[in-house]
Design a protein around this motif. Sequence first.
Motif, mmCIF file in Angstrom:
data_model
loop_
_atom_site.group_PDB
_atom_site.id
_atom_site.type_symbol
_atom_site.label_atom_id
_atom_site.label_comp_id
_atom_site.label_asym_id
_atom_site.label_seq_id
_atom_site.Cartn_x
_atom_site.Cartn_y
_atom_site.Cartn_z
ATOM 1 N N VAL A 270 44.605 44.461 30.561
ATOM 2 C CA VAL A 270 45.717 45.272 30.058
ATOM 3 C C VAL A 270 45.263 45.914 28.758
ATOM 4 C CG1 VAL A 270 48.104 45.314 29.242
ATOM 5 C CG2 VAL A 270 47.450 43.758 31.095
ATOM 6 N N PHE A 271 45.363 47.225 28.692
ATOM 7 C CA PHE A 271 45.028 47.961 27.471
ATOM 8 C C PHE A 271 46.306 48.232 26.683
ATOM 9 C CE2 PHE A 271 41.037 50.203 29.395
ATOM 10 C CZ PHE A 271 40.377 48.988 29.408
ATOM 11 N N SER A 280 41.163 48.896 11.400
ATOM 12 C CA SER A 280 41.857 47.632 11.129
ATOM 13 C C SER A 280 43.073 47.474 12.039
ATOM 14 C CB SER A 280 42.278 47.548 9.657
ATOM 15 O OG SER A 280 43.251 48.527 9.344
ATOM 16 N N ASP A 281 43.735 48.592 12.381
ATOM 17 C CA ASP A 281 44.870 48.525 13.304
ATOM 18 C C ASP A 281 44.413 48.062 14.680
ATOM 19 O OD1 ASP A 281 46.824 49.336 11.496
ATOM 20 O OD2 ASP A 281 46.526 51.463 11.934
ATOM 21 N N ALA A 282 43.247 48.532 15.100
ATOM 22 C CA ALA A 282 42.723 48.105 16.403
ATOM 23 C C ALA A 282 42.504 46.600 16.423
ATOM 24 C CB ALA A 282 41.425 48.842 16.713
ATOM 25 N N GLN A 283 41.946 46.067 15.341
ATOM 26 C CA GLN A 283 41.728 44.622 15.256
ATOM 27 C C GLN A 283 43.044 43.865 15.266
ATOM 28 O OE1 GLN A 283 38.981 43.221 15.618
ATOM 29 N NE2 GLN A 283 37.303 44.435 14.825
ATOM 30 N N CYS A 285 45.830 44.860 16.565
ATOM 31 C CA CYS A 285 46.433 44.993 17.882
ATOM 32 C C CYS A 285 45.839 43.988 18.865
ATOM 33 C CB CYS A 285 46.248 46.421 18.390
ATOM 34 S SG CYS A 285 47.083 46.775 19.948
ATOM 35 N N PHE A 286 44.526 43.815 18.818
ATOM 36 C CA PHE A 286 43.893 42.791 19.653
ATOM 37 C C PHE A 286 44.511 41.419 19.378
ATOM 38 C CE2 PHE A 286 40.107 45.615 20.341
ATOM 39 C CZ PHE A 286 40.037 45.476 21.719
ATOM 40 N N SER A 292 43.141 43.463 26.476
ATOM 41 C CA SER A 292 41.720 43.531 26.843
ATOM 42 C C SER A 292 40.999 44.679 26.152
ATOM 43 C CB SER A 292 41.592 43.709 28.358
ATOM 44 O OG SER A 292 42.391 42.789 29.048
ATOM 45 N N GLY A 293 41.741 45.701 25.774
ATOM 46 C CA GLY A 293 41.166 46.865 25.124
ATOM 47 C C GLY A 293 42.237 47.647 24.403
#
Length: 463
Positions: A270-271, A280-283, A285-286, A292-293
Amino acid sequence: MVAQSDLPFRLMCEQLYNVDLSYTQMIHAYNFAENGGETFRRNHLDVYDRSLVRDVLLGVDSSALIFTQSQRNALEGLDKSDIEAARRRIISALQAKNNSLEMTLEVKPCVVQIATHDPDVAAKAANMILERSNGQCLAIDLNLGCPQAIARKGRYGSFLHDETPQAAYDVLSKLRSTLPMEVGVTAKIRLPPTQADAQEGKLGHELRNNSPVTIEERVRRLIDCGVDLITVHGRTRFENKAAVGAANWDAIHAAVVTAREYSGDVNFPVFANGGIEDFSDAQKCFDKTLCSGVMSSESLLENPGIFDEQNNIASGKALLERQLQYADMYLDYCTIFPPIPGSLGIAGGSFNVARSHVFKILHRYLEEQPDLRSWLGDQELCTIQQARALLYELRSRYSALDEEQLKMKTSWKDSSSWYRRHRQSNASSAAENTEPLSLEERKKLAKLRIQALREQRLSLSRA
């Protein structure tokens, strides 16, 4: 992204800026599958054999991917030395990125996104896409996320999923039963409308006392269709443009948990999409969603290096140089791979794709230079060579400013970014700090812009 996810932009993001997977622009399946639709197919699908793309990049067959007059128009004024110089700059950047040129020249398979409500049309278009993409189509994605009004008229995107969900599931089931198992079937969705949306009468097809479906229900239905991957945009279709709010990562987390429990696959992919402004937002969000992405669209258009941890910026000069380098490098890729025109015009469509990218990448600076913004928007500016001249002029206007002066500029503020243009906090602060211009002031500003534009063109003609 229509007219945004073009081959030169995808290649740049993948080869230089750590993007692992790209989606093509949305393709209308009916137009693609239509008999006699060869022109549409040629102008909208830019997924090619990887060896051919590599050969073009290396100069083995420079014109192999130039099919239209629109592409040739975009290259007008460039000679062989200009094209070779662009090629050398790309190769140099790839070598700097990785000591192995072979690795950085990799042309990754991508996901091709289609839009339709008709299962048979979807299957026909998807198989035609596979035939034309020479093994470079990793999956077919059904667009169930577009919130634009035109999607309602065409019965696709989020309107299809919200208003006639069974039609969406029929399309996905048909795709999965028709396509080879090694080709994925995926769906990009939004959150379903809320009870509040129903009570406010936003769902004209539903009674006000009906309870909209939940994200968990949606995910289960998608898995029943046999999809291999789900991308969830953490907003409803009503949270769009000026009405955009914070992405609901809790809802994405619920989708992730449901997908893995219901499918029985603890790694079901699931993305997450929405609310990603920087690395930093991507991190975050994970960590928050367990996805998964992470997918980016709006932010990536301004900052193609959003997934590169080394692209964090601490100074005004570094920010300016980074954005100018993005624009320069994108134009280099366009010189080697002029974009297909899509729906942006038979004559000028190729450059219009490039124009849109340059505008978003340099948005914060063009807002401070209204004459350059007007120049970029002028249809007489219609070639890559002219866009280079604009970049040169923009760079020269900021080159004499020191760090303190750059940080005094509006362009240094986060609120000036393309990503923030519709964010409410940005809009409210701008309203608080800006007095409305009088009619006379607006006329004066317009005259100054016209004069500056004329002077700019005159100086370029003399250069």
